[in-house]
Design a protein around this motif. Structure first.
Motif, PDB file in Angstrom:
ATOM      1  N   UNK A 145       0.832  -1.201   0.000  1.00  0.00           N
ATOM      2  CA  UNK A 145       0.000   0.000   0.000  1.00  0.00           C
ATOM      3  C   UNK A 145       0.870   1.255   0.000  1.00  0.00           C
ATOM      4  N   UNK A 146       2.000   1.226   0.705  1.00  0.00           N
ATOM      5  CA  UNK A 146       2.868   2.396   0.787  1.00  0.00           C
ATOM      6  C   UNK A 146       3.434   2.795  -0.569  1.00  0.00           C
ATOM      7  N   UNK A 147       3.500   1.849  -1.504  1.00  0.00           N
ATOM      8  CA  UNK A 147       3.955   2.167  -2.855  1.00  0.00           C
ATOM      9  C   UNK A 147       2.885   2.892  -3.652  1.00  0.00           C
ATOM     10  N   UNK A 148       1.620   2.641  -3.316  1.00  0.00           N
ATOM     11  CA  UNK A 148       0.486   3.269  -4.010  1.00  0.00           C
ATOM     12  C   UNK A 148      -0.555   3.656  -2.972  1.00  0.00           C
ATOM     13  N   UNK A 149      -0.268   4.678  -2.163  1.00  0.00           N
ATOM     14  CA  UNK A 149      -1.154   4.998  -1.033  1.00  0.00           C
ATOM     15  C   UNK A 149      -2.450   5.691  -1.448  1.00  0.00           C
ATOM     16  N   UNK A 150      -3.416   4.902  -1.873  1.00  0.00           N
ATOM     17  CA  UNK A 150      -4.709   5.454  -2.253  1.00  0.00           C
ATOM     18  C   UNK A 150      -5.315   6.197  -1.060  1.00  0.00           C
ATOM     19  N   UNK A 151      -5.946   7.329  -1.301  1.00  0.00           N
ATOM     20  CA  UNK A 151      -6.235   7.935  -2.617  1.00  0.00           C
ATOM     21  C   UNK A 151      -5.226   8.993  -3.034  1.00  0.00           C
ATOM     22  N   UNK A 152      -3.999   8.924  -2.526  1.00  0.00           N
ATOM     23  CA  UNK A 152      -3.006   9.964  -2.803  1.00  0.00           C
ATOM     24  C   UNK A 152      -1.754   9.387  -3.451  1.00  0.00           C
ATOM     25  N   UNK A 153      -1.898   8.411  -4.319  1.00  0.00           N
ATOM     26  CA  UNK A 153      -0.745   7.794  -4.962  1.00  0.00           C
ATOM     27  C   UNK A 153      -0.109   8.758  -5.952  1.00  0.00           C
ATOM     28  N   UNK A 154       1.213   8.958  -5.827  1.00  0.00           N
ATOM     29  CA  UNK A 154       1.960   9.841  -6.724  1.00  0.00           C
ATOM     30  C   UNK A 154       3.233   9.139  -7.181  1.00  0.00           C
ATOM     31  N   UNK A 155       3.132   8.044  -7.939  1.00  0.00           N
ATOM     32  CA  UNK A 155       4.318   7.247  -8.266  1.00  0.00           C
ATOM     33  C   UNK A 155       5.367   7.988  -9.074  1.00  0.00           C
ATOM     34  N   UNK A 156       4.959   8.998  -9.868  1.00  0.00           N
ATOM     35  CA  UNK A 156       5.918   9.682 -10.736  1.00  0.00           C
ATOM     36  C   UNK A 156       6.437  10.983 -10.141  1.00  0.00           C
ATOM     37  N   UNK A 157       6.014  11.317  -8.945  1.00  0.00           N
ATOM     38  CA  UNK A 157       6.391  12.590  -8.346  1.00  0.00           C
ATOM     39  C   UNK A 157       7.742  12.494  -7.642  1.00  0.00           C
ATOM     40  N   UNK A 158       8.260  13.640  -7.243  1.00  0.00           N
ATOM     41  CA  UNK A 158       9.511  13.692  -6.491  1.00  0.00           C
ATOM     42  C   UNK A 158       9.318  13.040  -5.131  1.00  0.00           C
ATOM     43  N   UNK A 159      10.396  12.479  -4.537  1.00  0.00           N
ATOM     44  CA  UNK A 159      10.270  11.794  -3.241  1.00  0.00           C
ATOM     45  C   UNK A 159       9.626  12.643  -2.160  1.00  0.00           C
ATOM     46  N   UNK A 160       9.912  13.944  -2.118  1.00  0.00           N
ATOM     47  CA  UNK A 160       9.329  14.796  -1.081  1.00  0.00           C
ATOM     48  C   UNK A 160       7.811  14.830  -1.192  1.00  0.00           C
ATOM     49  N   UNK A 161       7.302  14.915  -2.415  1.00  0.00           N
ATOM     50  CA  UNK A 161       5.852  14.913  -2.619  1.00  0.00           C
ATOM     51  C   UNK A 161       5.266  13.543  -2.312  1.00  0.00           C
ATOM     52  N   UNK A 162       5.947  12.481  -2.738  1.00  0.00           N
ATOM     53  CA  UNK A 162       5.443  11.127  -2.518  1.00  0.00           C
ATOM     54  C   UNK A 162       5.372  10.799  -1.037  1.00  0.00           C
ATOM     55  N   UNK A 163       6.411  11.186  -0.282  1.00  0.00           N
ATOM     56  CA  UNK A 163       6.402  10.890   1.150  1.00  0.00           C
ATOM     57  C   UNK A 163       5.316  11.679   1.860  1.00  0.00           C
ATOM     58  N   UNK A 164       5.172  12.951   1.533  1.00  0.00           N
ATOM     59  CA  UNK A 164       4.130  13.754   2.172  1.00  0.00           C
ATOM     60  C   UNK A 164       2.749  13.215   1.848  1.00  0.00           C
TER      61      UNK A 164
END
Length: 205
Positions: A97-116
């Motif tokens: 789930x942490x790889x695709x955290x619905x409903x806020x999945x951002x796989x192509x974004x920068x790490x800072x955005x993905x972690x937030x």
């Protein structure tokens, strides 16, 4: 597990290193051994990022792996990671789930955005809003409060979040997830319409 990493890692450990540490912590066995397939690292866009492993090793959190071996095998040095609930099967589900955290999945974004986005997705809503204290949110994301606010602004700009605001008296951050667009049936009736006026963005605070 995000809360554990917020205390186990140095405060300003990079977002990319935190994402990597999270997968290691969720995939470890009872002896602290971790196997990471190459496909996982490619999917996270972190394969070949030796500086991230060195960052975590410098913090004393893991032992540097042999980068020539695949799958990558390593050992976690913090015994406290093994005491984190829940059990291994639930951790495996959480790792996926942490790889695709619905409903806020951002796989192509920068790490800072993905972690937030991951940290936000992990917070359950209170009615229509989600919220937590700014210091807690900043600690989980590995940023200063100012940097965290800037990233939240970017998530609003990209349409990931509908809006967010900071209560400066209580230091509580609240955010509203992006809602689906209103749909109109053939009969002309609208199924859903957001009340945007009821929620102010941070730029107005």
């Amino acid at each position: 597990m995000l809360t554990y990493l917020g205390t186990a890692l140095p405060r300003f450990t990079s977002p990319a290193a935190r994402l990597l540490a999270l997968q290691c912590a969720l995939r470890t066995d009872a002896c602290g051994q971790v196997r990471l397939p190459a496909g996982l690292l490619r999917g996270m866009r972190l394969r070949g990022s030796g500086e991230l492993w060195r960052e975590l090793a410098h913090a004393g959190w893991l032992q540097l792996p042999d980068f020539r071996a695949l799958p990558l095998q390593l050992r976690l040095l913090d015994a406290a990671v093994l005491d984190q609930a829940p059990g291994r099967r639930a951790r495996c589900r959480a790792a996926h789930w942490a790889l695709h955290p619905a409903p806020l999945a951002l796989p192509a974004a920068a790490p800072a955005l993905r972690l937030t986005a991951l940290v936000l997705a992990a917070h359950p809503p209170s009615q229509a809003e989600h919220g937590t204290e700014m210091d807690i949110l900043a600690s989980l994301c590995g940023h200063s409060p100012q940097q965290t606010g800037d990233i939240l602004d970017r998530l609003v700009t990209t349409g990931t979040l509908e809006a967010w605001h900071l209560n400066r008296e209580t230091d509580e951050v609240c955010w509203q997830l992006r809602q689906p667009q209103a749909r109109t049936h053939a009969c002309g009736r609208t199924r859903w319409r957001p009340d945007r006026a009821a929620f102010k963005e941070a730029s107005s605070t």
